[in-house]
Write an enzyme that holds these catalytic residues in place. Structure first.
Site, PDB file in Angstrom:
ATOM      1  N   GLY A  74       0.817  -1.212   0.000  1.00  0.00           N
ATOM      2  CA  GLY A  74       0.000   0.000   0.000  1.00  0.00           C
ATOM      3  C   GLY A  74       0.849   1.260   0.000  1.00  0.00           C
ATOM      4  N   THR A  75       1.903   1.263   0.786  1.00  0.00           N
ATOM      5  CA  THR A  75       2.726   2.468   0.892  1.00  0.00           C
ATOM      6  C   THR A  75       3.354   2.807  -0.453  1.00  0.00           C
ATOM      7  OG1 THR A  75       3.155   2.037   3.228  1.00  0.00           O
ATOM      8  CG2 THR A  75       4.735   3.470   2.080  1.00  0.00           C
ATOM      9  N   GLN A 211      -7.732  -0.216   3.134  1.00  0.00           N
ATOM     10  CA  GLN A 211      -8.553  -0.808   4.203  1.00  0.00           C
ATOM     11  C   GLN A 211      -9.831  -1.438   3.679  1.00  0.00           C
ATOM     12  OE1 GLN A 211      -8.053  -1.422   7.396  1.00  0.00           O
ATOM     13  NE2 GLN A 211      -6.028  -0.507   7.457  1.00  0.00           N
ATOM     14  N   SER A 231      -3.378  -3.223  -0.752  1.00  0.00           N
ATOM     15  CA  SER A 231      -2.251  -3.869  -0.075  1.00  0.00           C
ATOM     16  C   SER A 231      -2.629  -5.302   0.282  1.00  0.00           C
ATOM     17  CB  SER A 231      -1.938  -3.075   1.199  1.00  0.00           C
ATOM     18  OG  SER A 231      -1.036  -3.804   1.994  1.00  0.00           O
ATOM     19  N   GLY A 232      -1.783  -6.264  -0.124  1.00  0.00           N
ATOM     20  CA  GLY A 232      -2.134  -7.676   0.025  1.00  0.00           C
ATOM     21  C   GLY A 232      -2.321  -8.158   1.448  1.00  0.00           C
ATOM     22  N   HIS A 233      -1.483  -7.644   2.378  1.00  0.00           N
ATOM     23  CA  HIS A 233      -1.540  -8.241   3.721  1.00  0.00           C
ATOM     24  C   HIS A 233      -2.790  -7.843   4.502  1.00  0.00           C
ATOM     25  CE1 HIS A 233      -0.072  -4.859   6.412  1.00  0.00           C
ATOM     26  NE2 HIS A 233       0.262  -4.372   5.232  1.00  0.00           N
ATOM     27  N   CYS A 357      -0.183   1.682  11.291  1.00  0.00           N
ATOM     28  CA  CYS A 357       1.171   1.749  10.753  1.00  0.00           C
ATOM     29  C   CYS A 357       2.114   2.689  11.485  1.00  0.00           C
ATOM     30  CB  CYS A 357       1.110   2.101   9.279  1.00  0.00           C
ATOM     31  SG  CYS A 357       0.268   0.802   8.375  1.00  0.00           S
TER      32      CYS A 357
HETATM   33  N1  PLP Z   1      -3.194   3.153   3.460  1.00  0.00           N
HETATM   34  C1  PLP Z   1      -3.973   2.813   4.494  1.00  0.00           C
HETATM   35  C2  PLP Z   1      -5.342   3.399   4.637  1.00  0.00           C
HETATM   36  C3  PLP Z   1      -3.521   1.891   5.451  1.00  0.00           C
HETATM   37  O1  PLP Z   1      -4.303   1.567   6.483  1.00  0.00           O
HETATM   38  C4  PLP Z   1      -2.209   1.347   5.296  1.00  0.00           C
HETATM   39  C5  PLP Z   1      -1.672   0.412   6.311  1.00  0.00           C
HETATM   40  O2  PLP Z   1      -2.270   0.175   7.331  1.00  0.00           O
HETATM   41  C6  PLP Z   1      -1.440   1.734   4.180  1.00  0.00           C
HETATM   42  C7  PLP Z   1      -1.967   2.637   3.292  1.00  0.00           C
HETATM   43  C8  PLP Z   1      -0.062   1.174   3.961  1.00  0.00           C
HETATM   44  O3  PLP Z   1      -0.122  -0.152   3.468  1.00  0.00           O
HETATM   45  P1  PLP Z   1       1.148  -1.140   3.579  1.00  0.00           P
HETATM   46  O4  PLP Z   1       1.178  -1.642   4.984  1.00  0.00           O
HETATM   47  O5  PLP Z   1       0.871  -2.254   2.615  1.00  0.00           O
HETATM   48  O6  PLP Z   1       2.348  -0.386   3.189  1.00  0.00           O
END
Ligand code: PLP
Length: 412
Positions: A74-75, A211, A231-233, A357
């Site tokens: 996701g990031t 989410q 985001s996969g996890h 996070c």
């Molecule tokens: N965006 C949102 C709304 C999230 O809740 C998160 C992680 O909790 C992310 C982005 C980041 O995702 P990742 O953990 O895959 O980097």
């Protein structure tokens, strides 16, 4: 689940990987391990698996296979969209430091005549992957970052969005970036209305759906969204896997240079096993969503009622209805979320005090502050998230633990 087992209520932070996802991806780590860019037979086998995963994944998000750019999560997806689209649009619109001078100041009349300050519009409750990327654009390219406020249920103020995109300032806006569902309080935003407002001003929209994926239906193309991060996890694939879905029409610059994989937008040898895991895990979550949605919502609402019963001072945060299934968030005046979390953990209940996070940091949940909640109250936030419906026994166990924890902590 037996009484002695810990109850995991932190699915918004991450989910376990199921055996069938591991089984589906394993052959692409052991036997069919070739680089999908290789022209030999094994390479073509890997490429076919990648194509199949891409097609399945796209279909489950209402997108087309060539919309999908596989990333590390996701990031990265949010960074690629926010930085990549904003930079491409800055150039397309002839904004920024085209004359080679410095950024100047928004109120500085002495700024070079040919400097038209680029803008990006986000909401005031974005994840740091989005808001930090916007701040990076401000730091390096002199962007104005406009944060649209939310109401007391964390819904984005659509009139404020419309006003922010009006006139000359709207013409300097490169991107609107907003989330589909909030990580801290679970409120679901009206993305189709956000898109129609932004598009009326000719501004593309990036949606952070991290989410929401696997929990509520996502129809990227029907909603006319320009790019969307997942985001996969968060839906049962391993950590470090994700995707940015981005339409061919959307101007975007890569932020990683290299061999040109993934339409040139995400160079680096593709993770075939990871793509297979993403596709299988999302299909599994969507199937579970279709069969368990009502049950999940019912158990969420039962847990909300139970918490209110045992701690009448506790207040639900976010929208009571337009919220993610399996997402319960409260403030507990008189205690800190951190103390409650630690006490509940000792009682075998694993939950979270705020966002997923902010590793190791017990900061005040920023969404709650944006909703206008006093910092002292916002500090008492507790979030319980789950992807499988809770049983009555689970709910009794959780509410009893909360009752005892709260009583113990307020007595001190
Ligand atoms: N965006 C949102 C709304 C999230 O809740 C998160 C992680 O909790 C992310 C982005 C980041 O995702 P990742 O953990 O895959 O980097």
């Amino acid at each position: 689940m037996t009484d002695s087992e810990a109850l995991y209520l932190d699915a918004a932070a991450t989910e376990p990987v199921s055996r069938d996802v591991i089984d589906a991806m394993t052959p692409f780590l052991t036997d069919a391990y070739a680089n999908p860019a290789s022209v030999h037979q094994p390479g073509r086998t890997a490429a076919r698996a990648l194509d199949a995963a891409r097609a399945s994944f796209a279909a489950d998000l209402g997108a087309r296979p060539d919309d999908v750019i596989f990333t590390s999560g996701g990031t990265e997806s949010d960074n690629l969209a926010v930085k990549g689209i904003a930079m491409a649009r800055m150039r397309q619109l002839g904004l920024g430091n085209v004359g080679g001078g410095d950024f100047g100041d928004a109120s500085d009349n002495t700024t070079q005549a040919d400097f038209r300050r680029p803008r990006i519009v986000i909401s005031s409750i974005e994840h740091p992957a989005v808001s930090g990327s916007a701040d990076w654009l401000a730091r390096w390219f002199g962007f104005d970052v406009v944060r649209i406020p939310v109401d007391d249920e964390a819904h984005i103020d659509l009139d404020a969005l419309d006003r922010a995109l009006d006139g000359e300032a709207g013409e300097r806006t490169t991107l609107v970036a907003m989330m589909l569902a909030n990580n801290e309080v679970g409120s679901v935003e009206p993305i189709e209305r956000i898109v129609s407002i932004a598009h009326a001003h000719h501004v593309p929209v990036h949606v952070d759906a991290v989410q929401a994926a696997g929990l509520i239906p996502i129809r990227m193309r029907d909603w006319d969204v320009d790019s969307l991060a997942v985001s996969g996890h968060k839906f049962g694939a391993p950590k470090g896997l994700g995707a940015l879905l981005v339409r061919g029409r959307t101007p975007i610059e890569p932020i990683i240079s290299g061999g040109g994989q993934e339409r040139g937008l995400r160079s680096g040898t593709q993770n075939v096993a990871g793509a297979v895991a993403l596709a299988i895990a999302l299909r599994r979550s969507n199937t579970r969503m279709a069969s368990h949605y009502r049950e999940l919502v019912a158990s969420r609402d039962m847990l909300i009622d139970a918490v209110r019963r045992v701690v009448p001072r506790a207040e639900l945060t976010g929208d009571p209805e337009r919220r993610l299934p399996g997402h319960v968030s409260f403030v507990f005046p008189g205690v800190t979320g951190e103390a409650l979390l630690v006490d509940l953990d000792a009682r075998g209940i694993a939950c979270s005090s705020g966002s997923a996070c902010a590793i190791g940091r017990h900061e005040i949940p920023p969404t709650l502050l944006a909703m206008g909640i006093e910092p002292q109250i916002a500090k008492s936030a507790l979030r319980m998230t789950f992807r499988e419906p809770l049983t009555r026994v689970d709910i009794e166990r959780i509410s009893l633990a909360i009752e005892e924890s709260y009583a113990a902590l307020t007595k001190r």
